[in-house]
Design a protein around this motif. Structure first.
Motif: not given
Ligand SMILES: [Zn+2]
Length: 378
Positions: A324, A327, A342, A345
Motif C-alpha cells: 500500500c 501505509c 487497503c 489504512c
C-alpha cells in the motif's frame, strides 16, 4: 549524441537488381571471411584479425571485377561485422557462457550493407534537396524524407525488409535540453489492456488501430494454417502475413515514440521498473502480451530523455504491486482484483496506480537506482 533516421527508398527495377546483387556479394564476402577465421582457428587455434583480412580487399576487387561495383568501405564494413561476431564469441567463451559460434549467413539472411562514412567520396550523398540519394554502385535512388534529417551524417545503412528498401542514417546531433521541470512520475508497465499506468493515475492503452491490426493478424494466421503448404494461395497468404507484421511493427514504434515524447515533455524525472529484475522476479502470467514491446519502449524513452536532459531511473520492481503506497501494508492479491480498499489504512486503491506510486517512491528510497542513459540501437 547519435540519432538514427530511417527513410523508405524507391529503387527502380534495375536498381533493385543492383541492390540485391550488392547484398549477395556482401553475403559471400562475409561467409568467406568467416570460413577463413574458422579454418585458422580449428587448424592452429589462432585468430585472424580484421586488418589481416582487409589486406585482401584490393586483391579481391582486382580479381573478381563484380566487387568493383561495391564501395571499398562497404566491403570493409562487412569484415568489421565478421570481426564483431568473433569478438562476441570470444567474449562469451571468456565469461564461460554458451559461446554460440558465429554462423554462416544463408540466402535472404543477409539484409543490409553499411557505408561507414558519409559523403560523395565515401559512396553516399543526398541529392536534389532530399528527394534522391546517390549510392555507389547503384546510382541515384528516389527517397522519401518524411521527416527532416538533423545533424551530421555519420553512417548510412541500406536495408531490405520484405520487398521494401530503407536507408538508415545515423547522425551526430546536439542534445536539445528542455526547460527544467520538477515533476516526477512513476510508471507501471501495465497488465492488459493497459500498456502503462502512471502514478498520477493516467492509464494508457495501446491505440485502437494497433489492436485492430493485431486482430487482423490473428485472422490471416488462421487462414494460413488452413491452406496447403507450397500452394500458390499459401504463398500469397504468407506474403500478406509478412506485410502485416511489418505494419504492426511500424505502428508499435510510432505509438512508443509518441508516448515517450509525451512523458518526456511532461515530466523531469521518470521512474520505471528495471526489466532485468522484473524478468527474474515475476510469475510468468503476471504481465501479458506487451512484454516484447516494453524493452523497445524503454529504450526510446531513455533516448528521448537523454536528448532532452531529463532523468530516467530504473528501480527494483519487487513488491511494488503488493504494498500500500500510503501505509506500506504488504498483501498478495489475485490478479483479477484491480480496485480495493487497503485493510490497514482504508485508502481506496487501484492496483496499477498504486504500483506506479510505489515505483516512484522507490527512486527516492534507493538512491542507487540505476540511471539509464543508453544510446539507441538501430
Ligand atoms: Zn494502507
Amino acid at each position: 549524441m547519435l540519432k538514427a533516421f530511417k527513410y523508405r527508398l524507391y529503387p527502380t527495377k534495375p536498381q533493385t537488381g543492383d541492390l540485391e546483387r550488392t547484398l549477395e556479394l556482401c553475403r559471400q564476402l562475409y561467409n568467406s571471411a568467416l570460413q577463413e577465421r574458422r579454418d585458422t582457428y580449428r587448424r592452429a587455434g589462432q585468430r585472424v584479425t580484421f586488418s589481416q583480412q582487409s589486406c585482401y580487399l584490393p586483391q579481391i576487387r582486382e580479381e573478381l571485377s563484380e566487387y568493383k561495383k561495391v564501395h571499398s568501405q562497404v566491403l570493409q564494413d562487412v569484415l568489421h561485422r565478421v570481426d564483431r561476431a568473433f569478438q562476441g564469441f570470444f567474449r562469451r567463451v571468456k565469461r564461460g557462457q554458451k559461446p554460440g559460434y558465429p554462423r554462416f549467413k544463408g540466402k535472404r539472411r543477409y539484409d543490409s550493407f553499411t557505408f561507414p562514412q558519409a559523403g560523395a567520396n565515401y559512396g553516399v550523398k543526398i541529392q536534389d534537396g532530399g528527394k534522391r540519394v546517390f549510392l555507389f554502385g547503384i546510382g541515384s535512388v528516389k527517397l522519401k524524407l518524411h521527416r527532416p534529417l538533423e545533424g551530421q551524417i555519420k553512417t548510412a545503412t541500406v536495408k531490405r525488409e520484405g520487398d521494401h528498401w530503407y536507408i538508415v542514417f545515423v547522425c551526430e546531433v546536439e542534445p536539445k535540453p528542455l526547460p527544467e521541470n520538477n515533476r516526477a512520475v512513476g510508471i507501471d508497465l501495465g497488465t492488459n489492456p493497459h500498456f502503462l499506468v502512471t502514478s498520477d493515475g493516467e492509464k494508457v492503452e495501446a491505440p485502437r488501430y494497433y489492436q485492430k491490426t493485431q486482430e487482423k493478424l490473428a485472422k490471416v494466421q488462421r487462414s494460413l494454417s488452413r491452406k496447403k503448404k507450397g500452394s500458390n494461395r499459401y504463398r500469397k497468404a504468407k506474403l500478406r502475413l509478412a506485410k502485416l507484421h511489418r505494419k504492426i511493427a511500424n505502428q508499435r514504434k510510432d505509438f512508443h515514440h509518441k508516448l515517450a515524447r509525451k512523458l518526456v515533455n511532461t515530466y523531469g524525472t521518470i521512474v520505471h521498473e528495471d526489466l532485468n529484475i522484473l524478468a527474474l522476479s515475476r510469475t510468468p502470467v503476471a504481465k501479458g502480451v506487451h512484454d516484447a514491446g516494453w524493452a523497445e519502449f524503454l529504450k526510446i524513452l531513455a533516448y528521448k530523455a537523454a536528448e532532452a536532459g531529463r532523468r530516467v531511473i530504473a528501480v527494483d520492481p519487487r513488491y511494488t504491486s503488493q504494498d500500500c503506497p500510503v501505509c506500506g501494508r504488504r498483501e498478495r492479491r489475485p490478479l483479477w482484483v484491480r480496485e480495493y480498499t487497503c485493510p490497514s489504512c482504508g485508502t481506496p486503491l487501484h492496483r496499477d496506480v498504486a504500483a506506479a506510486q510505489n515505483i516512484l517512491a522507490k527512486a527516492w528510497a534507493e538512491p542507487s537506482g540505476k540511471v539509464s542513459l543508453r544510446s539507441p540501437g538501430l
